[in-house]
Design a protein around this motif. Structure first.
Motif, mmCIF file in Angstrom:
data_model
loop_
_atom_site.group_PDB
_atom_site.id
_atom_site.type_symbol
_atom_site.label_atom_id
_atom_site.label_comp_id
_atom_site.label_asym_id
_atom_site.label_seq_id
_atom_site.Cartn_x
_atom_site.Cartn_y
_atom_site.Cartn_z
ATOM 1 N N PHE A 1 -2.895 -42.452 0.842
ATOM 2 C CA PHE A 1 -3.167 -41.410 1.840
ATOM 3 C C PHE A 1 -4.559 -41.635 2.423
ATOM 4 C CE2 PHE A 1 -4.906 -37.194 2.978
ATOM 5 C CZ PHE A 1 -4.009 -36.877 3.978
ATOM 6 N N GLU B 1 2.800 -39.186 1.479
ATOM 7 C CA GLU B 1 1.569 -39.285 0.686
ATOM 8 C C GLU B 1 0.825 -37.955 0.656
ATOM 9 O OE1 GLU B 1 2.430 -41.345 3.072
ATOM 10 O OE2 GLU B 1 2.838 -43.245 2.029
ATOM 11 N N TYR C 1 5.160 -38.693 -5.889
ATOM 12 C CA TYR C 1 5.291 -39.654 -4.794
ATOM 13 C C TYR C 1 6.468 -40.601 -5.001
ATOM 14 C CZ TYR C 1 3.994 -43.270 -1.465
ATOM 15 O OH TYR C 1 4.008 -44.186 -0.424
ATOM 16 N N ILE D 1 -2.124 -43.661 -3.712
ATOM 17 C CA ILE D 1 -0.818 -43.654 -3.038
ATOM 18 C C ILE D 1 -0.964 -43.950 -1.545
ATOM 19 C CG2 ILE D 1 0.295 -42.145 -4.702
ATOM 20 C CD1 ILE D 1 -0.275 -39.799 -2.858
#
Length: 395
Positions: free
Chosen positions: A343, A262, A145, A341
């Motif tokens: 998502f 993501e 990422y 992250i």
């Protein structure tokens, strides 16, 4: 008074002191568990009453009021928390399915490469396995990422691939499929071809079992049928499906399908991490097959590739499938790291944002746990059924 000599004597029910102690102990354990459960429920009810939170699932119909960056189904911030649950569930299933498919394909390739006679290829596969297995999954997701996707150029300098595919710091942009008249006929042809292929394979398998030899390349015919019938229908109807690429408009693309960074990073991290374990499972399965099987196949004139495909892999699958099932379950559970992250999976949007806004901790956490449990049980059931089909059949 007379008695029947052929009638067995009546059995007397008698409890021994040991049986009475065992029964009393079990009753005490059940009573203690019930008292503990009632205490927890009463405490939770009191806490909810103190915070003026109503228990139940009435919050499902309330307006969520927040946006979700990636959704497979239509969603707007004016939708309800019930819609948020479906959005999170769909994203979790998407990530899990993609991770399982990519990890399986990559793991099988690396596992076979580890047994390659090529010294360089086997060593490269071994290095990959050691890196993938020994680095934490969360670290690998952050690497994809922040390092890999974070270093990509902006939309104006996107990396472009054929068919209108773009990759930049905003994510992966794919062309938008636009259906035309007659596409349903193509879908119907595909469904009919799949059914015909299943019937053909079953007939060929039964015929081979009766005659003891294979006289028809049923697999190739079925594959040609599945691919050829819908493609011929597609061409005959004048190509009723078009791919419309996205266009750069100002500082961003418009149109197309955008996969947020993501999602790409999460799928890549899950796939590369799990593939390391799958590769070792495949290698162990292949090595469990007796060497004499390969030598016997070679003596019949089979080439190494055909020997691996027709002789070694089918026998190795009996060893591969049980631990492979555990890896599939791990992919589903590890997808919850999406929260790290940002998502919007089930944990992030439902057990995260929705829980913080509504305070319905018990209902939301219970539903989230039930969803992961159901997905894992269904995955294990499907793999166990597949493993049962691989069992050798005696004549």
């Amino acid at each position: 008074m007379t008695t029947d000599p052929d009638r067995p004597p009546a059995r007397r029910f008698r409890l021994s002191p040991q049986a009475l102690r065992a029964a009393a102990l079990q009753i005490l354990v059940v009573a203690a568990v019930a008292a503990l459960a009632w205490s927890l429920i009463d405490t939770a009810r009191s806490n909810l009453a103190d915070q003026h939170i109503a228990s139940g699932f009435g919050f499902f119909a309330a307006t969520a009021g927040f946006d979700v960056s990636q959704s497979l189904i239509d969603y707007d911030r004016a939708d309800s928390y019930g819609r948020v649950f479906l959005v999170g569930l769909a994203n979790t299933l998407l990530v899990s399915a993609l991770g399982i498919v990519f990890a399986t394909a990559l793991g099988f390739a690396v596992g076979i490469a580890r047994l390659s006679p090529s010294w360089m290829l086997a060593r490269l596969a071994g290095v990959y396995v050691e890196f993938a297995r020994n680095l934490p999954l969360l670290f690998q997701i952050l690497f994809w990422y922040m390092v890999v996707l974070g270093s990509l150029p902006g939309p104006r300098h996107s990396l472009e691939a054929p068919l209108g595919i773009f990759l930049n710091s905003r994510g992966l942009i794919l062309p938008q499929p636009v259906a035309g008249d007659g596409l349903w006929w193509v879908a119907a042809a595909a469904g009919a071809a799949v059914l015909a292929a299943i019937v053909l394979l079953a007939w060929a398998r039964a015929r081979q079992a009766r005659r003891g030899r294979r006289s028809l390349p049923a697999g190739r015919v079925a594959l040609a049928l599945v691919l050829g019938a819908p493609f011929a229908t597609f061409l005959a109807l004048g190509r009723p499906l078009a791919l419309v690429p996205a266009e750069l408009d100002g500082f961003n693309f418009t149109g197309g399908i955008r996969l947020v960074p993501e999602l790409v990073a999460l799928v890549a991290g899950l796939s590369f991490y799990t593939a390391g374990f799958v590769a070792e499972i495949v290698r162990a399965g292949i090595q469990s097959v007796d060497r004499g099987q390969s030598e016997a196949a070679a003596s019949l004139g089979l080439r190494p590739g055909r020997t691996l495909h027709l002789v070694v892999i089918p026998q190795a699958m009996r060893v591969i499938v049980p631990p492979l099932t555990s890896q599939y379950l791990n992919v589903v559970k590890n997808s919850s790291l999406a929260m790290a992250i940002g998502f919007p999976d089930l944990v992030a949007v439902f057990a995260g944002t929705a829980l913080n806004q509504t305070g319905q901790a018990i209902e939301i956490i219970a539903m989230t746990m039930a969803v992961y449990l159901a997905i894992s049980l269904l995955t294990a059931l499907a793999m166990n059924l597949y493993n049962r089909r691989l069992a050798p059949v005696g004549r």
